[in-house]
Design a protein around this motif. Structure first.
Motif, PDB file in Angstrom:
ATOM      1  N   TRP A 270      63.066  53.629  60.091  1.00 38.48           N
ATOM      2  CA  TRP A 270      63.042  53.385  61.530  1.00 38.48           C
ATOM      3  C   TRP A 270      62.765  54.690  62.267  1.00 38.48           C
ATOM      4  CZ3 TRP A 270      66.221  50.991  58.086  1.00 38.48           C
ATOM      5  CH2 TRP A 270      66.402  49.609  58.189  1.00 38.48           C
ATOM      6  N   TYR A 271      62.045  54.569  63.388  1.00 37.17           N
ATOM      7  CA  TYR A 271      62.029  55.629  64.402  1.00 37.17           C
ATOM      8  C   TYR A 271      62.901  55.099  65.528  1.00 37.17           C
ATOM      9  CZ  TYR A 271      57.840  57.782  62.213  1.00 37.17           C
ATOM     10  OH  TYR A 271      56.959  58.389  61.357  1.00 37.17           O
ATOM     11  N   GLY A 272      64.138  55.561  65.622  1.00 35.17           N
ATOM     12  CA  GLY A 272      65.061  54.983  66.610  1.00 35.17           C
ATOM     13  C   GLY A 272      65.282  53.512  66.302  1.00 35.17           C
ATOM     14  N   ASP A 273      64.989  52.638  67.263  1.00 33.92           N
ATOM     15  CA  ASP A 273      65.166  51.190  67.068  1.00 33.92           C
ATOM     16  C   ASP A 273      63.950  50.544  66.421  1.00 33.92           C
ATOM     17  OD1 ASP A 273      67.571  51.348  68.341  1.00 33.92           O
ATOM     18  OD2 ASP A 273      66.779  50.767  70.316  1.00 33.92           O
ATOM     19  N   PHE A 274      62.871  51.295  66.330  1.00 36.52           N
ATOM     20  CA  PHE A 274      61.601  50.713  65.887  1.00 36.52           C
ATOM     21  C   PHE A 274      61.469  50.822  64.372  1.00 36.52           C
ATOM     22  CE2 PHE A 274      57.038  51.588  64.928  1.00 36.52           C
ATOM     23  CZ  PHE A 274      56.572  50.305  65.171  1.00 36.52           C
ATOM     24  N   GLN A 275      61.368  49.673  63.706  1.00 33.57           N
ATOM     25  CA  GLN A 275      61.225  49.707  62.248  1.00 33.57           C
ATOM     26  C   GLN A 275      59.759  49.895  61.880  1.00 33.57           C
ATOM     27  OE1 GLN A 275      63.041  46.562  59.945  1.00 33.57           O
ATOM     28  NE2 GLN A 275      62.646  47.662  58.031  1.00 33.57           N
ATOM     29  N   VAL A 276      59.466  51.048  61.307  1.00 34.65           N
ATOM     30  CA  VAL A 276      58.071  51.400  61.028  1.00 34.65           C
ATOM     31  C   VAL A 276      57.666  51.024  59.601  1.00 34.65           C
ATOM     32  CG1 VAL A 276      58.701  53.800  60.505  1.00 34.65           C
ATOM     33  CG2 VAL A 276      56.351  53.265  61.130  1.00 34.65           C
ATOM     34  N   LEU A 277      58.619  51.039  58.650  1.00 38.49           N
ATOM     35  CA  LEU A 277      58.334  50.594  57.276  1.00 38.49           C
ATOM     36  C   LEU A 277      59.319  49.499  56.904  1.00 38.49           C
ATOM     37  CD1 LEU A 277      57.726  53.997  55.396  1.00 38.49           C
ATOM     38  CD2 LEU A 277      56.001  52.439  56.364  1.00 38.49           C
TER      39      LEU A 277
ATOM     40  N   GLY B  11      44.481  49.729  56.848  1.00 36.36           N
ATOM     41  CA  GLY B  11      45.240  48.885  57.767  1.00 36.36           C
ATOM     42  C   GLY B  11      45.030  49.371  59.191  1.00 36.36           C
ATOM     43  N   PRO B  12      45.375  48.529  60.169  1.00 36.33           N
ATOM     44  CA  PRO B  12      45.146  48.896  61.562  1.00 36.33           C
ATOM     45  C   PRO B  12      45.908  50.153  61.969  1.00 36.33           C
ATOM     46  CG  PRO B  12      45.899  46.608  61.373  1.00 36.33           C
ATOM     47  CD  PRO B  12      46.006  47.210  60.019  1.00 36.33           C
ATOM     48  N   SER B  13      45.441  50.783  63.019  1.00 37.72           N
ATOM     49  CA  SER B  13      46.134  51.919  63.594  1.00 37.72           C
ATOM     50  C   SER B  13      47.565  51.516  63.971  1.00 37.72           C
ATOM     51  CB  SER B  13      45.354  52.373  64.825  1.00 37.72           C
ATOM     52  OG  SER B  13      45.983  53.467  65.400  1.00 37.72           O
ATOM     53  N   GLY B  14      48.532  52.358  63.620  1.00 30.92           N
ATOM     54  CA  GLY B  14      49.923  52.061  63.959  1.00 30.92           C
ATOM     55  C   GLY B  14      50.653  51.206  62.940  1.00 30.92           C
ATOM     56  N   SER B  15      49.998  50.906  61.813  1.00 31.50           N
ATOM     57  CA  SER B  15      50.628  50.010  60.838  1.00 31.50           C
ATOM     58  C   SER B  15      51.621  50.722  59.919  1.00 31.50           C
ATOM     59  CB  SER B  15      49.556  49.286  60.009  1.00 31.50           C
ATOM     60  OG  SER B  15      48.688  50.200  59.387  1.00 31.50           O
ATOM     61  N   GLY B  16      51.666  52.060  59.967  1.00 33.84           N
ATOM     62  CA  GLY B  16      52.655  52.793  59.182  1.00 33.84           C
ATOM     63  C   GLY B  16      52.078  53.541  57.987  1.00 33.84           C
ATOM     64  N   LYS B  17      50.764  53.647  57.906  1.00 34.86           N
ATOM     65  CA  LYS B  17      50.126  54.295  56.759  1.00 34.86           C
ATOM     66  C   LYS B  17      50.513  55.765  56.652  1.00 34.86           C
ATOM     67  CE  LYS B  17      45.980  53.421  58.361  1.00 34.86           C
ATOM     68  NZ  LYS B  17      46.361  52.865  59.690  1.00 34.86           N
ATOM     69  N   SER B  18      50.359  56.496  57.759  1.00 34.28           N
ATOM     70  CA  SER B  18      50.698  57.927  57.726  1.00 34.28           C
ATOM     71  C   SER B  18      52.178  58.113  57.431  1.00 34.28           C
ATOM     72  CB  SER B  18      50.374  58.594  59.069  1.00 34.28           C
ATOM     73  OG  SER B  18      48.998  58.572  59.308  1.00 34.28           O
ATOM     74  N   THR B  19      52.993  57.312  58.076  1.00 33.23           N
ATOM     75  CA  THR B  19      54.437  57.422  57.852  1.00 33.23           C
ATOM     76  C   THR B  19      54.754  57.217  56.374  1.00 33.23           C
ATOM     77  OG1 THR B  19      54.873  56.613  60.083  1.00 33.23           O
ATOM     78  CG2 THR B  19      56.684  56.488  58.498  1.00 33.23           C
ATOM     79  N   MET B  20      54.142  56.199  55.781  1.00 33.64           N
ATOM     80  CA  MET B  20      54.444  55.912  54.378  1.00 33.64           C
ATOM     81  C   MET B  20      54.138  57.116  53.495  1.00 33.64           C
ATOM     82  SD  MET B  20      53.196  52.872  51.888  1.00 33.64           S
ATOM     83  CE  MET B  20      51.608  53.525  51.468  1.00 33.64           C
TER      84      MET B  20
ATOM     85  N   LEU C  99      58.277  64.729  54.519  1.00 34.34           N
ATOM     86  CA  LEU C  99      57.900  65.173  55.868  1.00 34.34           C
ATOM     87  C   LEU C  99      58.589  64.254  56.867  1.00 34.34           C
ATOM     88  CD1 LEU C  99      54.074  65.925  55.519  1.00 34.34           C
ATOM     89  CD2 LEU C  99      55.933  67.563  55.747  1.00 34.34           C
ATOM     90  N   GLU C 100      58.864  63.015  56.409  1.00 38.68           N
ATOM     91  CA  GLU C 100      59.667  62.058  57.184  1.00 38.68           C
ATOM     92  C   GLU C 100      60.789  61.549  56.277  1.00 38.68           C
ATOM     93  OE1 GLU C 100      59.666  61.080  60.189  1.00 38.68           O
ATOM     94  OE2 GLU C 100      57.756  61.850  60.947  1.00 38.68           O
ATOM     95  N   PRO C 101      62.026  61.490  56.786  1.00 39.57           N
ATOM     96  CA  PRO C 101      63.122  60.938  55.978  1.00 39.57           C
ATOM     97  C   PRO C 101      63.115  59.406  56.024  1.00 39.57           C
ATOM     98  CG  PRO C 101      63.952  61.636  58.113  1.00 39.57           C
ATOM     99  CD  PRO C 101      62.473  61.962  58.099  1.00 39.57           C
TER     100      PRO C 101
HETATM  101  P1  ADP Z   1      49.152  54.670  61.071  1.00 39.32           P
HETATM  102  O1  ADP Z   1      49.028  55.919  60.280  1.00 39.32           O
HETATM  103  O2  ADP Z   1      48.983  53.427  60.266  1.00 39.32           O
HETATM  104  O3  ADP Z   1      48.249  54.661  62.277  1.00 39.32           O
HETATM  105  P2  ADP Z   1      51.767  55.699  61.799  1.00 39.32           P
HETATM  106  O4  ADP Z   1      52.545  55.789  60.541  1.00 39.32           O
HETATM  107  O5  ADP Z   1      51.187  56.953  62.340  1.00 39.32           O
HETATM  108  O6  ADP Z   1      50.645  54.569  61.635  1.00 39.32           O
HETATM  109  O7  ADP Z   1      52.644  55.069  62.947  1.00 39.32           O
HETATM  110  C1  ADP Z   1      53.265  53.814  62.808  1.00 39.32           C
HETATM  111  C2  ADP Z   1      54.040  53.502  64.064  1.00 39.32           C
HETATM  112  O8  ADP Z   1      55.114  54.413  64.205  1.00 39.32           O
HETATM  113  C3  ADP Z   1      53.221  53.608  65.342  1.00 39.32           C
HETATM  114  O9  ADP Z   1      53.640  52.557  66.190  1.00 39.32           O
HETATM  115  C4  ADP Z   1      53.598  54.953  65.890  1.00 39.32           C
HETATM  116  O10 ADP Z   1      53.497  54.955  67.290  1.00 39.32           O
HETATM  117  C5  ADP Z   1      55.034  55.092  65.449  1.00 39.32           C
HETATM  118  N1  ADP Z   1      55.402  56.496  65.220  1.00 39.32           N
HETATM  119  C6  ADP Z   1      54.758  57.367  64.433  1.00 39.32           C
HETATM  120  N2  ADP Z   1      55.375  58.555  64.397  1.00 39.32           N
HETATM  121  C7  ADP Z   1      56.454  58.436  65.215  1.00 39.32           C
HETATM  122  C8  ADP Z   1      57.513  59.319  65.629  1.00 39.32           C
HETATM  123  N3  ADP Z   1      57.584  60.574  65.158  1.00 39.32           N
HETATM  124  N4  ADP Z   1      58.433  58.833  66.495  1.00 39.32           N
HETATM  125  C9  ADP Z   1      58.371  57.572  66.938  1.00 39.32           C
HETATM  126  N5  ADP Z   1      57.421  56.687  66.601  1.00 39.32           N
HETATM  127  C10 ADP Z   1      56.470  57.109  65.744  1.00 39.32           C
END
Ligand code: ADP
Ligand code: MG
Length: 240
Positions: free
Chosen positions: A10-17, A34-43, A50-52
């Motif tokens: 999660w980023y705060g309340d937002f579940q990203v993975l 996958g679409p922009s914002g789908s969580g690829k970079s985060t994963m 780099l992200e916990p």
């Molecule tokens: P992708 O690489 O698929 O475009 P990201 O992993 O960059 O997706 O982001 C996934 C979602 O998490 C997006 O909605 C983005 O706005 C949000 N997000 C990314 N990084 C952060 C962060 N550091 N804090 C809060 N939200 C984030």
């Protein structure tokens, strides 16, 4: 080599993975799309912390990424990372960019690091740019330096996050060619990219993510010719 077990983030309340399960074998080349914002970079950023993550487990070459006892310097040395923005140090020459981590982190001698760096510059096809500064290079050349810098730590895994997205079209292939040769040499790779020609040619597996979910994974042949989910079909119809 890389394993995700029921990973939630999660980023705060937002579940990203959302409940990501994934196993990547040594030598496997995996393309993530996958679409922009789908969580690829985060994963992929979770792989070297780099992200916990808040829930589940990620292991890299037998090391648990979330375990406080894990030697993160060692783990990160095994994982090379290439970003969309090349992130080279602008005030340092190409060879100094490449030798910085091996000398500082691996404790390699300057001579040895330079010898390895020069070999890597040959490999990425810019053997004559060792003394240049990043600003003197094209985007494609800078990204190839970034790949050489990643390889200088002699990693077991290379992660690429949209490595060609910031490049002018005529420079995309020179970077993809370096990635293809790495793939053929047996490097374990995860590549976030929308270069579907690259995926077809060298990926062992293509993964599709949407809204934090791993929706579908398959061989490139099956993925492109016979996508299973409506979300995948919709995505492919927009990019192909
Ligand atoms: P992708 O690489 O698929 O475009 P990201 O992993 O960059 O997706 O982001 C996934 C979602 O998490 C997006 O909605 C983005 O706005 C949000 N997000 C990314 N990084 C952060 C962060 N550091 N804090 C809060 N939200 C984030
Ligand atoms: Mg991204």
């Amino acid at each position: 080599m890389i394993s995700f077990k029921s990973v939630n983030k999660w980023y705060g309340d937002f579940q990203v993975l959302k409940n990501i399960n994934l196993d990547i074998a040594k030598g496997e080349v995996v393309v993530v799309c996958g679409p922009s914002g789908s969580g690829k970079s985060t994963m992929i950023r979770c792989i070297n912390r780099l992200e916990p993550i808040q829930d589940g487990d990620i292991t890299v070459d037998g090391m648990n990424v979330s375990d406080p006892r894990t030697n993160m310097t060692l783990l990160r040395a095994e994982v090379g990372f290439v970003f969309q923005q090349f992130n080279l140090y602008p005030h340092m020459t190409v060879i100094d960019n490449i030798t910085l981590a091996p000398t500082m982190v691996r404790g390699m001698s300057r001579g040895e690091a330079t010898a390895i760096g020069m070999e890597l510059l040959k490999k990425v096809d810019i053997p004559d740019k060792a003394g240049a500064y990043p600003s003197q290079l094209s985007g494609g050349q800078q990204q190839r330096v970034a790949i050489a810098r990643g390889l200088a730590m002699q990693p077991k895994i290379m992660l690429f996050d949209e490595p060609t997205s910031a490049l002018d079209p005529e420079m995309i292939n020179e970077v993809l060619d370096v990635m293809k040769s790495l793939a053929r040499e047996g490097m374990t790779m995860i590549c976030v990219t929308h270069e579907m020609g690259f995926a077809r040619e060298v990926a062992d597996r293509v993964i599709f993510m949407d809204e934090g979910l791993l929706i579908e994974q398959n061989t490139p042949e099956e993925f492109f010719n016979n996508p299973q989910s409506d979300r995948t079909k919709d995505f492919l119809s927009k990019i192909l």
